[in-house]
Scaffold this active site. Sequence first.
Site: not given
Length: 308
Positions: A60, A104, A127
Site C-alpha cells: 500500500k 490494518q 477502507d
Amino acid sequence: MASTYLCAMQVLNGKETAQAIKDSLKIEVAQLSSRGNPVPHLVAVLVGNNGASETYVASKVKACQEVGFKSTLIRLEENITELKLLEMIRELNTDPDVDGILVQLPLPKHISDDEVINTIDPAKDVDGFHPNNVGRMVLGQPTFVPATPHGIMLMLEHYKIETKGKHAVVIGRSNIVGRPMSILLSGAGYPGNCTVTICHSSTVNLKEICQTADILVAALGKPGFVTADMVKDGAVVIDVGITRVPDASKKSGFRISGDVDYENVAPKCSYITPVPGGVGPMTIAALMKNTFRACAIKHYEDQGESIH
Ligand code: GUN
C-alpha cells in the site's frame, strides 16, 4: 473429465488493470496539485508483527509512492493498549494534513476491531469499514467502498463483463470482502443488477449452488476449495484467496495460494482471476482511488465545489 466449454478463456489481469488505474490517478494527482492543493496523504497503522499484514501494508505504501501520494506508516507494538490506539486515531482524525486512515486488520485479540473502526472519522475511512460508510454503500449512496470488492467491481468494468441478470454466488460473508461484495453485485447499475446468493460455513448444498453461478466469487480463505466440479461451463470466477502455504522450494518458505483450484477450473471459465496478479493488485488500486477521493472531496468542497 474434459470440459465441453468451447469459448476461449480469458485471464483477468489484475496487475495490468491496476496499473492503468494508477496511471490515470497519477495524472489526477498532478491536476489536483496544479490547483494549489496538497497531494493525498494516506496514513497506515500496523499493530504487531503479522508477516502477511507487513507485506500488504508495504504494498500500500509502495503504491502511494507510485501515484504521487504522501504516505506515513505508523508501526505500533503488539501490546499497545486499545485506549492508546484509539487516542492515536483521534489525533489523526483532527490532523488537517491527513486525508485517509487505515488500520490494518487483523488486530491483536485484546483490541476490538469494532471500537477501532467506529473511531475513525468516516470522512477519512478509506477502507470503507465505518458503519456510516457501510450504510451509505448499502443504500447505494456515494461513499468509500471497501477496497477488495471495489477492486473486483473495477475489474468487471474494465473487462466489460456482462453482469445484469446473472446469478452471482459469493462464498464468504466477511465484512471486508464477502458481505460488501454481495451488496455491490446486487445493486442497481453496472457492474451490478445480479441475483446474488451468499454462502458461508452453514450453507447446505454449497456445491450445487456454485454450479448455478454465472459469476463465482471465492472469498473464504481455504486454498484450492473451489474445484472444477463446482463450476459451470462459461462461468466468471473471481479468486480472492491469498493464503500462505508452506513451500520449501521458495526462498520465503511459502507460496500464495488462492481459493480456487486454478489449473482445473480455468479451462471451464469464460474469465478467471489468477493468484497472484488478480484481485490483489486491484485491491491496492481501489484503495488508492478511495484515498484520492477523500482528499479531493476535502479540497474541492473547501473551494465550494462537489465531486459527487
Ligand atoms: N486486512 C485484510 N484486508 C484488509 C483491508 O482491506 N483493509 C484493512 N485495513 N485490513 C485488511
